[in-house]
Motif scaffolding. Structure first.
Motif, short mmCIF file in Angstrom:
data_model
loop_
_atom_site.label_atom_id
_atom_site.label_comp_id
_atom_site.label_asym_id
_atom_site.label_seq_id
_atom_site.Cartn_x
_atom_site.Cartn_y
_atom_site.Cartn_z
N HIS A 208 0.71 -9.24 -16.85
CA HIS A 208 1.21 -10.14 -17.88
C HIS A 208 2.68 -10.36 -17.62
O HIS A 208 3.41 -9.45 -17.26
CB HIS A 208 0.99 -9.56 -19.28
N MET A 209 3.11 -11.58 -17.79
CA MET A 209 4.50 -11.94 -17.53
C MET A 209 5.45 -11.02 -18.27
O MET A 209 6.42 -10.52 -17.72
CB MET A 209 4.72 -13.40 -17.91
N ASP B 35 -1.61 -16.20 -11.92
CA ASP B 35 -0.51 -15.84 -11.05
C ASP B 35 -0.87 -16.06 -9.59
O ASP B 35 -2.01 -16.38 -9.26
CB ASP B 35 -0.04 -14.40 -11.29
N ARG B 36 0.14 -15.91 -8.75
CA ARG B 36 -0.03 -15.86 -7.31
C ARG B 36 1.25 -15.26 -6.75
O ARG B 36 2.29 -15.22 -7.42
CB ARG B 36 -0.36 -17.21 -6.69
N ASP B 37 1.15 -14.79 -5.50
CA ASP B 37 2.33 -14.25 -4.84
C ASP B 37 2.34 -14.73 -3.39
O ASP B 37 1.53 -15.58 -3.01
CB ASP B 37 2.41 -12.73 -4.96
N GLN B 38 3.26 -14.18 -2.60
CA GLN B 38 3.41 -14.65 -1.22
C GLN B 38 2.14 -14.48 -0.39
O GLN B 38 1.92 -15.22 0.56
CB GLN B 38 4.60 -13.96 -0.54
N ASP B 39 1.27 -13.55 -0.74
CA ASP B 39 0.03 -13.35 0.00
C ASP B 39 -1.03 -14.41 -0.33
O ASP B 39 -2.03 -14.52 0.37
CB ASP B 39 -0.54 -11.96 -0.28
N ARG C 12 6.53 -13.64 -7.06
CA ARG C 12 5.37 -13.66 -7.95
C ARG C 12 5.58 -14.79 -8.94
O ARG C 12 6.65 -14.95 -9.50
CB ARG C 12 5.18 -12.35 -8.70
N GLU C 13 4.53 -15.57 -9.12
CA GLU C 13 4.53 -16.68 -10.08
C GLU C 13 3.56 -16.36 -11.20
O GLU C 13 2.50 -15.79 -10.96
CB GLU C 13 4.10 -17.98 -9.40
N PHE C 14 3.93 -16.75 -12.40
CA PHE C 14 3.05 -16.65 -13.56
C PHE C 14 2.97 -18.02 -14.22
O PHE C 14 3.97 -18.74 -14.28
CB PHE C 14 3.61 -15.68 -14.60
N MET C 15 1.79 -18.36 -14.74
CA MET C 15 1.64 -19.61 -15.47
C MET C 15 0.55 -19.46 -16.52
O MET C 15 -0.46 -18.82 -16.28
CB MET C 15 1.29 -20.76 -14.51
N LYS D 194 8.77 -18.12 -11.72
CA LYS D 194 8.68 -17.64 -10.34
C LYS D 194 9.89 -16.77 -10.05
O LYS D 194 11.02 -17.23 -10.14
CB LYS D 194 8.64 -18.81 -9.35
N SER D 195 9.62 -15.51 -9.74
CA SER D 195 10.68 -14.56 -9.39
C SER D 195 10.63 -14.28 -7.89
O SER D 195 9.55 -14.04 -7.34
CB SER D 195 10.50 -13.25 -10.16
N TYR D 196 11.81 -14.32 -7.26
CA TYR D 196 11.95 -14.09 -5.83
C TYR D 196 12.77 -12.82 -5.61
O TYR D 196 13.67 -12.53 -6.37
CB TYR D 196 12.75 -15.21 -5.18
#
Length: 134
Positions: free
Chosen positions: A73-74, A99-103, A114-117, A130-132
């Motif tokens: 959860h975000m 969500d999704r991430d670099q993989d 990591r992205e959350f929506m 989106k956190s980098y």
């Protein structure tokens, strides 16, 4: 310690940020776009965006990005302390968080993320973060 960096010459319009994040121009069904970006002292940054849209556009964004229902959860996994004032303090309990991430992406962005929506049905807003980091 070197962190990831992002060079932005000047603030851009929210519609430009929408296209940069989702890879498609904001259709007329996307309104009330709000955007905010923060950097951290730990070598990263976070992009925050919210907008309203119809169900078809939301589904198109989810499909195009390959988002999947999140195990996280975000509010619990991500750091929301630097979120803008308009960002919700908790994930709406009735929403499915994706969500999704670099993989999960074929592109190599050169850092981890990591992205959350999710869509909040009570407000009609879609929230994305989106956190980098290195």
């Amino acid at each position: 310690m070197y962190g990831c960096s992002k060079i932005v010459s000047a603030p851009r319009k929210p519609e430009v940020e929408f296209q940069d994040i989702f890879g498609l121009a904001a259709p007329e069904t996307v309104t009330d776009i709000r955007y905010h970006e923060t950097s951290s002292y730990f070598g990263g940054w976070t992009r925050w965006i919210s907008f309203t849209c119809d169900a078809a556009t939301y589904n198109e964004v989810l499909k195009k990005g390959g988002y999947k229902p999140s195990r996280f959860h975000m509010a619990g996994d991500g750091n929301t302390s630097s979120a803008p004032a308009w960002w919700p303090k908790t994930d709406p309990p009735q929403s499915v968080v994706y969500d999704r991430d670099q993989d999960d992406t074929p592109e190599q962005e050169g850092f981890q993320f990591r992205e959350f929506m999710w869509h909040d049905p009570s407000s009609g807003l879609v929230y994305f973060s989106k956190s980098y980091w290195d």
